[in-house]
Design a protein around this motif. Structure first.
Motif, PDB file in Angstrom:
ATOM      1  N   SER A  85      -5.352   2.957   3.358  1.00 19.94           N
ATOM      2  CA  SER A  85      -3.907   3.072   3.492  1.00 19.94           C
ATOM      3  C   SER A  85      -3.460   4.489   3.167  1.00 19.94           C
ATOM      4  CB  SER A  85      -3.211   2.078   2.556  1.00 19.94           C
ATOM      5  OG  SER A  85      -1.834   2.316   2.517  1.00 19.94           O
ATOM      6  N   PRO A  86      -2.462   5.009   3.914  1.00 21.69           N
ATOM      7  CA  PRO A  86      -1.944   6.345   3.601  1.00 21.69           C
ATOM      8  C   PRO A  86      -1.054   6.359   2.365  1.00 21.69           C
ATOM      9  CG  PRO A  86      -0.706   5.366   5.410  1.00 21.69           C
ATOM     10  CD  PRO A  86      -1.846   4.425   5.114  1.00 21.69           C
TER      11      PRO A  86
ATOM     12  N   GLN B 184      -5.959  -0.116 -12.654  1.00 24.80           N
ATOM     13  CA  GLN B 184      -4.919   0.179 -11.672  1.00 24.80           C
ATOM     14  C   GLN B 184      -5.013  -0.801 -10.500  1.00 24.80           C
ATOM     15  OE1 GLN B 184      -2.510   2.569 -12.049  1.00 24.80           O
ATOM     16  NE2 GLN B 184      -3.378   2.871 -14.091  1.00 24.80           N
ATOM     17  N   TRP B 185      -3.852  -1.090  -9.895  1.00 20.52           N
ATOM     18  CA  TRP B 185      -3.817  -1.980  -8.736  1.00 20.52           C
ATOM     19  C   TRP B 185      -4.542  -1.339  -7.554  1.00 20.52           C
ATOM     20  CZ3 TRP B 185      -2.150  -6.901  -8.791  1.00 20.52           C
ATOM     21  CH2 TRP B 185      -1.253  -7.294  -9.791  1.00 20.52           C
TER      22      TRP B 185
ATOM     23  N   GLY C 117      -2.347   2.706  -5.385  1.00 24.39           N
ATOM     24  CA  GLY C 117      -2.899   1.407  -5.039  1.00 24.39           C
ATOM     25  C   GLY C 117      -1.868   0.305  -4.986  1.00 24.39           C
ATOM     26  N   LEU C 118      -0.870   0.319  -5.881  1.00 20.99           N
ATOM     27  CA  LEU C 118       0.141  -0.720  -5.891  1.00 20.99           C
ATOM     28  C   LEU C 118       0.997  -0.668  -4.636  1.00 20.99           C
ATOM     29  CD1 LEU C 118       1.596  -3.036  -7.212  1.00 20.99           C
ATOM     30  CD2 LEU C 118       2.900  -1.394  -8.589  1.00 20.99           C
TER      31      LEU C 118
ATOM     32  N   LEU D  45       1.400  -3.639  -1.858  1.00 19.56           N
ATOM     33  CA  LEU D  45       2.676  -4.229  -1.446  1.00 19.56           C
ATOM     34  C   LEU D  45       2.884  -4.113   0.054  1.00 19.56           C
ATOM     35  CD1 LEU D  45       4.970  -2.928  -4.341  1.00 19.56           C
ATOM     36  CD2 LEU D  45       3.997  -5.222  -4.069  1.00 19.56           C
ATOM     37  N   LEU D  46       2.503  -2.958   0.638  1.00 16.32           N
ATOM     38  CA  LEU D  46       2.647  -2.782   2.085  1.00 16.32           C
ATOM     39  C   LEU D  46       1.768  -3.768   2.843  1.00 16.32           C
ATOM     40  CD1 LEU D  46       2.713   1.126   2.343  1.00 16.32           C
ATOM     41  CD2 LEU D  46       4.626  -0.446   2.715  1.00 16.32           C
ATOM     42  N   ARG D  47       0.573  -3.998   2.324  1.00 16.22           N
ATOM     43  CA  ARG D  47      -0.316  -4.946   3.002  1.00 16.22           C
ATOM     44  C   ARG D  47       0.214  -6.373   2.881  1.00 16.22           C
ATOM     45  NH1 ARG D  47      -6.863  -5.855   2.157  1.00 16.22           N
ATOM     46  NH2 ARG D  47      -7.043  -7.491   3.739  1.00 16.22           N
TER      47      ARG D  47
END
Length: 391
Positions: free
Chosen positions: A364-365, A343-344, A369-370, A374-376
């Motif tokens: 991260s909230p 998993q990412w 994981g993906l 992407l948010l990061r």
């Protein structure tokens, strides 16, 4: 990975210096004061401003910034003095004082040796075809010294007077592409004038010289497969075809959307489409699948070289590439690498950017994981400085 400048003013200063030098080169070329070198305007001076030095020497960068501010103030003061006769003396004195008080930097620190091709731009667009060509050139002419993996431990390395540098390091980021191109064609010498790398100008064509630089970038990323990439990489250019539509260049097709490259070798491994990014299949033969099940991705790279190029970037042998994924952000920078069956997560982020790149981050909230990845990526855009030039 790319140690971007933490100060916004430094980014602006580097952009200003780059644009000034490019404008000066264009002016000199337009006036006929400099000719061409290998198909592009030749830099006519023996030195250029060392943007890469400013990146690591903030004290020198502040000197340059303050001196430029003083120069702009002096020009404005002189202009005002010419238009405002009543206070001409005061304005001229203020301008002169600004120039005298400015902390002018040492030319020895600010300027570095340049090559006629220092400001040349690569015409290859970092394409998968160029990377594949560069791989063949590298294997034939470079691997014996630099090593097949680019770590400088080729079979002839020990016989050389100076050990070849490793390419799996920030070395490529410290030199502009035009100067790497020059050294490939003209060779390199040490401070005593002794050759440390042979010249390949009589062996390689211009396309081959630019292509081997592209391959070295891919090799640098692949060699750092266990950690962060030492040099940021653009999403490689390739032709994409969806179903029966005509092929389009990836740069035209993607817009400003994120892109996921997925290496697949059969129908069973086709990934599901995801609205958060565009999915491009990379297949061993460069052909899109004949039939695509519902909700599965069906757009594929049509170049037979895409598989080899992605394998080099991912640090995988072509025979083990299937299932590997690469994620590119909205700016077109490759940022994350996924491995089959896992998993990412944040651990897949191989291109870390931003002033807090080395800092510990709170969890991260995001629910998966993906999404967190992407948010990061969106929160930390790449501001890559190569040879002191913003890319």
């Amino acid at each position: 990975m790319n140690s971007p400048p933490p100060q916004a003013w430094l980014n602006a200063l580097l952009v200003l210096i780059e644009k000034f030098q490019l404008a000066l080169l264009s002016l000199w070329h337009a006036l006929g004061l400099t000719g061409d070198s290998h198909g592009q305007p030749a830099w006519p001076w023996a030195r250029r401003v060392a943007g890469e030095t400013l990146l690591i020497d903030l004290g020198l960068a502040r000197q340059v910034g303050l001196s430029l501010c003083a120069l702009v103030f002096a020009v404005l003061a002189i202009t005002a003095a010419l238009a405002w006769r009543r206070h001409r003396g005061v304005l001229l004195a203020a301008g002169a004082l600004a120039l005298v008080a400015a902390p002018w930097p040492s030319a020895a620190l600010l300027l570095v040796p340049a090559a006629p091709t220092s400001f040349h731009a690569s015409p290859t667009r970092f394409s998968v075809d160029a990377i594949a060509l560069g791989a063949r050139v590298y294997a034939q002419h470079c691997a014996s010294c630099h090593g097949a993996d680019g770590r400088g431990e080729g079979p002839l390395a020990a016989s050389l007077a100076q050990w070849p540098p490793t390419l799996v390091s920030p070395l490529l980021a410290r030199r502009v592409d035009g100067e790497l191109f020059w050294h490939v064609l003209a060779g390199m010498r040490d401070r005593h004038g002794q050759p440390t790398m042979p010249a390949f100008g009589n062996v390689l064509g211009l396309r081959e010289a630019w292509a081997v630089i592209d391959y070295m970038k891919a090799l640098s990323a692949g060699g750092g497969a266990e950690g962060n990439w030492p040099v940021p990489l653009r999403l490689p250019e390739m032709a994409i075809r969806c179903a029966d539509a005509a092929p389009l260049a990836l740069s035209q097709w993607r817009g400003d959307q994120r892109v996921r490259l997925v290496a697949v070798d059969g129908m069973a491994s086709l990934p599901f489409e995801d609205p958060r990014f565009l999915t491009v299949l990379v297949t061993p033969d460069g052909q899109p699948p004949a039939q695509v099940p519902r909700f599965r991705a069906g757009c594929a790279a049509v170049s037979s070289h895409a598989w080899q190029a992605v394998a080099a970037i991912a640090g995988q042998s072509p025979s083990r590439l299937a299932g590997t994924q690469l994620l590119a952000d909205r700016g077109g920078w490759l940022r994350a690498r996924g491995t089959p069956g896992r998993q990412w997560s944040d651990a897949d982020l191989v291109c870390v950017s931003g002033p807090d790149a080395g800092a510990q981050r709170a969890p991260s909230p995001a629910t998966d994981g993906l999404t967190a990845l992407l948010l990061r990526m969106d929160a930390e855009p790449v501001r890559f400085v190569k040879g002191g030039f913003i890319h």
